[in-house]
Design a protein around this motif. Structure first.
Motif, PDB file in Angstrom:
ATOM      1  N   ASN A  23       9.451   3.871  -5.414  1.00 16.03           N
ATOM      2  CA  ASN A  23       8.645   4.323  -6.557  1.00 16.03           C
ATOM      3  C   ASN A  23       7.404   3.459  -6.738  1.00 16.03           C
ATOM      4  O   ASN A  23       6.310   3.970  -7.019  1.00 16.03           O
ATOM      5  CB  ASN A  23       9.474   4.329  -7.847  1.00 16.03           C
ATOM      6  N   TRP A  26       4.982   4.329  -3.995  1.00 15.34           N
ATOM      7  CA  TRP A  26       4.336   5.607  -4.299  1.00 15.34           C
ATOM      8  C   TRP A  26       3.201   5.418  -5.306  1.00 15.34           C
ATOM      9  O   TRP A  26       2.100   5.940  -5.113  1.00 15.34           O
ATOM     10  CB  TRP A  26       5.373   6.594  -4.828  1.00 15.34           C
ATOM     11  N   GLU A  27       3.463   4.672  -6.365  1.00 14.39           N
ATOM     12  CA  GLU A  27       2.423   4.440  -7.382  1.00 14.39           C
ATOM     13  C   GLU A  27       1.233   3.682  -6.815  1.00 14.39           C
ATOM     14  O   GLU A  27       0.080   4.073  -7.016  1.00 14.39           O
ATOM     15  CB  GLU A  27       2.999   3.663  -8.566  1.00 14.39           C
ATOM     16  N   ASN A  30      -0.776   5.840  -4.349  1.00 13.55           N
ATOM     17  CA  ASN A  30      -1.613   6.837  -5.016  1.00 13.55           C
ATOM     18  C   ASN A  30      -2.827   6.206  -5.695  1.00 13.55           C
ATOM     19  O   ASN A  30      -3.910   6.797  -5.703  1.00 13.55           O
ATOM     20  CB  ASN A  30      -0.791   7.658  -6.010  1.00 13.55           C
ATOM     21  N   ILE A  31      -2.657   5.010  -6.252  1.00  8.21           N
ATOM     22  CA  ILE A  31      -3.806   4.304  -6.848  1.00  8.21           C
ATOM     23  C   ILE A  31      -4.829   3.986  -5.755  1.00  8.21           C
ATOM     24  O   ILE A  31      -6.034   4.214  -5.932  1.00  8.21           O
ATOM     25  CB  ILE A  31      -3.352   3.017  -7.570  1.00  8.21           C
ATOM     26  N   TYR A 156      -2.273  -1.526 -10.444  1.00 15.69           N
ATOM     27  CA  TYR A 156      -0.849  -1.279 -10.674  1.00 15.69           C
ATOM     28  C   TYR A 156      -0.259  -2.354 -11.594  1.00 15.69           C
ATOM     29  O   TYR A 156       0.455  -2.034 -12.546  1.00 15.69           O
ATOM     30  CB  TYR A 156      -0.086  -1.250  -9.348  1.00 15.69           C
ATOM     31  N   LYS A 159      -1.327  -2.000 -15.220  1.00 12.93           N
ATOM     32  CA  LYS A 159      -0.651  -0.848 -15.855  1.00 12.93           C
ATOM     33  C   LYS A 159       0.831  -1.137 -16.137  1.00 12.93           C
ATOM     34  O   LYS A 159       1.418  -0.589 -17.056  1.00 12.93           O
ATOM     35  CB  LYS A 159      -0.791   0.362 -14.942  1.00 12.93           C
ATOM     36  N   ASN A 160       1.435  -2.003 -15.318  1.00  9.73           N
ATOM     37  CA  ASN A 160       2.887  -2.207 -15.382  1.00  9.73           C
ATOM     38  C   ASN A 160       3.282  -3.640 -15.741  1.00  9.73           C
ATOM     39  O   ASN A 160       4.337  -4.109 -15.334  1.00  9.73           O
ATOM     40  CB  ASN A 160       3.507  -1.834 -14.042  1.00  9.73           C
TER      41      ASN A 160
END
Length: 161
Positions: A23, A26-27, A30-31, A156, A159-160
């Motif tokens: 996961n 994937w994130e 995509n970024i 990322y 954001k996280n």
């Protein structure tokens, strides 16, 4: 910004993740893809895999026009990250500072399986020793291949966090 061994080492430490799984790959993938599409007209290949098994977690292009040669570069950059545990940009800058080639420093008969060009980056996790994954971008100038990965990981993490 002019990259140095020290600045790239600092980037690698700042890009340490809290965890890494499919996961997260994937994130981040995509970024990176979105950033590459927005910032560059040339297409790139984005490749993210586990370090211990080379299990592919993310693979995409940013658009049409990549070539089979891009995958050749992906595998060569991946080999550097997995063998030495650092980004291909740091390895390149380190060799340049020594005014040596990979073949000279590591006494290799065939250095062609390694690509000492920016665009290969280790995935490291806080509290875990060593490299857990690898991110590779191929298709741009090596500084841009490198920076699009760093920017993607930083986005990322922002954001996280």
């Amino acid at each position: 910004m002019s990259l140095t061994v020290e600045s790239v080492t600092t980037q690698e430490e700042a890009c340490r993740l809290h965890s890494f799984d499919s996961n997260v790959a994937w994130e981040i993938g995509n970024i990176i893809r979105t950033n590459a599409q927005q910032k560059f007209t040339r297409p790139v290949v984005i490749y993210i895999a586990h370090a211990n098994s080379s299990q592919l977690l993310f693979f995409a292009t940013s658009g049409p026009g990549t070539l089979p040669d891009n995958m050749h570069w992906v595998k060569r950059k991946e080999a550097v990250v997995l063998r030495w545990g650092c980004s291909t940009m740091r390895m390149r800058l380190s060799l340049q500072a020594k005014e040596k080639t990979l073949q000279e420093v590591y006494e290799m008969a065939d250095p062609s399986i390694y690509g000492v060009h920016g665009g290969g980056f280790p995935v490291k996790v806080k509290g875990v020793e060593g490299v857990v994954g690898v991110i590779v971008v191929s298709g741009l100038a090596q500084e841009d291949d490198h920076s699009v990965i760093v920017d993607g990981i930083q986005a990322y993490l922002a954001k996280n966090s």
